[in-house]
Each structure stands twice: as C-alpha cells, then as structure tokens.
Design an enzyme around this catalytic site. Structure first.
Site, PDB file in Angstrom:
ATOM      1  N   HIS A   1       0.521  -1.247  -0.030  1.00 10.12           N
ATOM      2  CA  HIS A   1      -0.325  -0.312   0.005  1.00 10.12           C
ATOM      3  C   HIS A   1       0.839   1.569   0.320  1.00 10.12           C
ATOM      4  O   HIS A   1       2.100   1.017   0.202  1.00 10.12           O
ATOM      5  CB  HIS A   1      -0.671   0.450   1.251  1.00 10.12           C
ATOM      6  CG  HIS A   1       0.037   0.268   2.558  1.00 10.12           C
ATOM      7  ND1 HIS A   1       0.644  -1.358   2.854  1.00 10.12           N
ATOM      8  CD2 HIS A   1      -0.412   0.644   3.607  1.00 10.12           C
ATOM      9  CE1 HIS A   1       1.008  -0.294   4.516  1.00 10.12           C
ATOM     10  NE2 HIS A   1       0.565   0.672   4.491  1.00 10.12           N
TER      11      HIS A   1
ATOM     12  N   HIS B   1       1.018   4.281   1.853  1.00 12.06           N
ATOM     13  CA  HIS B   1       2.017   4.408   3.571  1.00 12.06           C
ATOM     14  C   HIS B   1       3.285   4.906   3.181  1.00 12.06           C
ATOM     15  O   HIS B   1       4.143   3.857   2.431  1.00 12.06           O
ATOM     16  CB  HIS B   1       0.754   4.100   4.336  1.00 12.06           C
ATOM     17  CG  HIS B   1      -0.257   4.051   4.628  1.00 12.06           C
ATOM     18  ND1 HIS B   1      -0.908   3.530   5.803  1.00 12.06           N
ATOM     19  CD2 HIS B   1      -0.537   5.343   4.747  1.00 12.06           C
ATOM     20  CE1 HIS B   1      -2.169   4.366   5.873  1.00 12.06           C
ATOM     21  NE2 HIS B   1      -2.032   5.319   5.158  1.00 12.06           N
TER      22      HIS B   1
ATOM     23  N   ASP C   1       5.726   4.319   5.585  1.00 10.06           N
ATOM     24  CA  ASP C   1       6.577   3.596   5.621  1.00 10.06           C
ATOM     25  C   ASP C   1       6.646   2.150   4.761  1.00 10.06           C
ATOM     26  O   ASP C   1       7.363   1.479   5.251  1.00 10.06           O
ATOM     27  CB  ASP C   1       5.910   3.077   7.068  1.00 10.06           C
ATOM     28  CG  ASP C   1       4.658   2.637   7.829  1.00 10.06           C
ATOM     29  OD1 ASP C   1       3.482   3.430   5.999  1.00 10.06           O
ATOM     30  OD2 ASP C   1       4.576   1.615   8.211  1.00 10.06           O
ATOM     31  N   HIS C   2       5.851   2.289   3.423  1.00  4.03           N
ATOM     32  CA  HIS C   2       6.332   1.451   2.873  1.00  4.03           C
ATOM     33  C   HIS C   2       6.870   1.573   1.586  1.00  4.03           C
ATOM     34  O   HIS C   2       6.994   0.824   0.497  1.00  4.03           O
ATOM     35  CB  HIS C   2       4.271   0.449   2.683  1.00  4.03           C
ATOM     36  CG  HIS C   2       4.559  -0.133   4.044  1.00  4.03           C
ATOM     37  ND1 HIS C   2       4.252  -0.974   3.821  1.00  4.03           N
ATOM     38  CD2 HIS C   2       3.695   0.549   4.922  1.00  4.03           C
ATOM     39  CE1 HIS C   2       3.262  -1.369   5.140  1.00  4.03           C
ATOM     40  NE2 HIS C   2       3.371  -0.830   6.219  1.00  4.03           N
TER      41      HIS C   2
ATOM     42  N   HIS D   1      -7.425  -1.604   5.609  1.00  3.78           N
ATOM     43  CA  HIS D   1      -6.801  -1.079   6.498  1.00  3.78           C
ATOM     44  C   HIS D   1      -7.113   1.112   5.761  1.00  3.78           C
ATOM     45  O   HIS D   1      -6.243   2.287   5.958  1.00  3.78           O
ATOM     46  CB  HIS D   1      -5.184  -0.912   5.491  1.00  3.78           C
ATOM     47  CG  HIS D   1      -3.654  -0.235   6.800  1.00  3.78           C
ATOM     48  ND1 HIS D   1      -4.150   0.052   7.809  1.00  3.78           N
ATOM     49  CD2 HIS D   1      -3.365   0.655   5.952  1.00  3.78           C
ATOM     50  CE1 HIS D   1      -2.682   0.086   7.892  1.00  3.78           C
ATOM     51  NE2 HIS D   1      -2.526   0.589   6.954  1.00  3.78           N
TER      52      HIS D   1
ATOM     53  N   ASP E   1      -0.823  -4.143   5.940  1.00  8.37           N
ATOM     54  CA  ASP E   1      -1.026  -3.639   7.367  1.00  8.37           C
ATOM     55  C   ASP E   1      -3.006  -3.879   6.857  1.00  8.37           C
ATOM     56  O   ASP E   1      -3.318  -3.314   6.118  1.00  8.37           O
ATOM     57  CB  ASP E   1      -1.339  -2.214   7.011  1.00  8.37           C
ATOM     58  CG  ASP E   1       0.056  -1.748   7.188  1.00  8.37           C
ATOM     59  OD1 ASP E   1       0.833  -2.876   7.657  1.00  8.37           O
ATOM     60  OD2 ASP E   1       0.607  -0.710   7.841  1.00  8.37           O
TER      61      ASP E   1
ATOM     62  N   HIS F   1       5.543  -5.116  11.612  1.00  9.17           N
ATOM     63  CA  HIS F   1       5.258  -4.168  11.976  1.00  9.17           C
ATOM     64  C   HIS F   1       4.762  -4.494  13.032  1.00  9.17           C
ATOM     65  O   HIS F   1       3.805  -3.802  13.573  1.00  9.17           O
ATOM     66  CB  HIS F   1       3.418  -4.249  10.715  1.00  9.17           C
ATOM     67  CG  HIS F   1       3.582  -3.091  10.298  1.00  9.17           C
ATOM     68  ND1 HIS F   1       3.009  -2.209  11.096  1.00  9.17           N
ATOM     69  CD2 HIS F   1       4.099  -2.408   9.204  1.00  9.17           C
ATOM     70  CE1 HIS F   1       2.011  -0.463  10.274  1.00  9.17           C
ATOM     71  NE2 HIS F   1       2.971  -1.502   9.229  1.00  9.17           N
TER      72      HIS F   1
END
Length: 307
Positions: free
Chosen positions: A63, A65, A67-68, A140, A211, A269
């Site tokens: 996805h 976000h 942090d990915h 999510h 997530d 995670h």
C-alpha cells in the site's frame, strides 16, 4: 526459498527496527530476489546483508503509506550503479506509477535498466512456469493488499528401480524421461513418464499480508500457507487502538493462523512503542493461540524448505 526481513517496524523507524521491507530470495529457483515493500532506508538495510540489488527483479508494494514506499526512489536509482541491467517490474496499488515517475523526474534520475510499473486491484498478478502470485484487498483505511505466492507442484522422484525392472538402464535416458511426458528409447520402446515417476512434490506457499485489521474474510486467502507473514502492530492489550488505526494485534494474527491451517506464522510491523524487552511478551501472547509463531526482527531469516 528464504525470507529476509529488512525492516520490521511500523510507522516510523526506531533504533531497533527499520520500517517495512521483506526480501524473498529465489536464488536457487530463479536466480532472483523479490522485494515486498520498500520503506525508508531499505537500501541501507540491504548493505548489512548479502543481497545484491541487481538481483531484485520484482517489487511488490502492499500500500501507499510512506513507511512502505519512501525507500523506493533511492533503491531504484542505486540499482543503476550496482550492475542492474535486467528488467525490474514493480507491482503496486493505484498511485504507485505517478509516485515513481514523479520522484525520478524531479530528481533528474535516469535508470540504466528497463522498468515496468503495474498497478493492480485484486486477483492474479503474475504467473510463470514456477510461481503464481495473487493479491487480496485488506481492511486498512486506504487500499492495502496481501500477496499469496504459490510455487507450482514439481514432478515426483523418478522410480529408478521400476525403470531397471523394465529393462531401462541408468543413463541420459533417465533425465529425458523425467522431463518429457513420452520418450522413445533407442530400441524403439515407448516410455510414459507417469508410469515411472512418484507423486508430485507439493509446491510451497507463502502469504505476506500488508497492513490490515483482523478479519475472518482473510482465512481463505491464507489457507494452507507454509509461512504466513502478518502484521502485529499492537499487543493484545491495545485491541481497541488496533481497530481504530486499522491494524492487528498479536493474538488476532495468531487466531487467523490457527483457523487457517497455516504451518508457521511470522509477526512483523511492530509498533515503536514496544522495545526489545517487550518481544517475549508479544511472542508469548501469540504462541498461546498458535505455538508455531516467530517474532521477526530486522535481518531475521526464515527458510522454506522443499516438501
């Protein structure tokens, strides 16, 4: 097949855990590496391993976000200086192409290798002679996906004793029989492979979840996985917080594994609110429900042996 966890934290990096990235090493199977997510500083994490960026041929993004994905532009650029010449294919949700194209354009980055970017929704993403990869949308808040990597079954062991009994002595003919449905010997004998080979060797299955909130709707997708990689952002005591922020707890991930005939569960995670001293508590919570649970840390490795 081997999973290498390059980043096992959530949201923001900490001193103990970098943000999300997992490498699936398929060096024996395809002489390549597949990367799942690419959080900030993933290429720095790779420097502490024997992973060669030029061997990374596919990147799957769960996805959008930060942090990915914040490590993607740097990794793509560096691959050009590290011998990368083969096609690199990136699979990601809607928006991944704009993000990459814009990042490379405004930074004046020119790649020395072909790049393909494929945006997906749900269903089969990829299939070759060895593997099928499919994805499922999770819960999510924004579009987030899980990936199921299925290795195709392999032909069983050649029954040498049975071949000898049929008057076929060892030699190159054995390899021909294993590789072909029908073979004609030098003396004109017709050999049907299915008569001289054991049961197929079952392919391995790895499921890597992005997530997500806990959901029984994910059971079918993860069913029968040799390894299930699942987020456990929070401990059991923070179940309300996990639901509010569209994440899962240790016990919720373990319950899914327990109900889905999974062989091994690996938790990742982990929220930065938890320190290394909390690891055993988090692991114990999950193992109370699903004993075959591991808690990943950065550079944790999991080997998935052939069956």
């Amino acid at each position: 097949m081997e999973l290498n966890f390059l980043g096992t934290g959530s949201g923001v990096p900490s001193k103990e855990r970098n943000v999300s990235a997992i490498a699936l090493k398929l060096l024996q199977e395809q002489n390549s590496i597949w990367l799942f997510d690419c959080g900030e500083a993933t290429q720095h994490q790779i420097l502490h391993t024997n992973i060669k960026p030029r061997k990374i041929t596919k990147i799957f993004i769960t996805h959008m976000h930060g942090d990915h994905i914040f490590g993607l532009p740097g990794l793509l650029s560096s691959r050009s200086f590290q011998g990368g010449e083969e096609l690199l294919t990136i699979y990601g949700p809607e928006g991944i192409k704009d993000y990459i194209d814009t990042s490379l354009a405004v930074s004046g980055t020119t790649l020395t290798y072909p790049l393909s970017i494929i945006e997906f929704t749900e269903g089969k993403l990829f299939e070759d002679a060895q593997f099928t990869v499919s994805c499922k949308k999770l819960d999510h808040g924004i579009a987030s996906y899980g990936f199921r990597i299925t290795e195709k079954d392999k032909p069983g062991k050649l029954l040498a004793d049975k071949l000898k009994a049929a008057g076929i002595e060892p030699g190159p003919i054995y390899q021909q029989i294993k590789e072909n449905d029908v073979v004609r010997t030098n003396d004109g004998q017709i050999i049907h492979r299915k008569q001289f080979i054991g049961s197929d060797k079952k392919g391995r299955v790895i499921t890597i979840m992005g997530d997500t909130r806990a959901s029984h709707h994910n059971r079918t997708f993860v069913e029968g996985s040799d390894v299930l990689v699942h987020e456990a952002t929070f401990g059991h005591e923070k179940a309300d917080l996990a639901k509010a922020y569209f994440h899962s707890t240790t016990k919720q991930a373990a319950t899914l594994a327990d109900e889905s005939n999974v062989e091994k569960l690996v938790l990742t995670h982990i929220s930065s609110r938890y320190q290394q001293s909390d690891d055993q508590k988090l692991l114990t919570e999950a193992r109370e429900i699903f004993p075959k649970t591991e808690l990943a840390h950065d550079f944790h490795q999991v080997t998935i042996h052939s069956k």
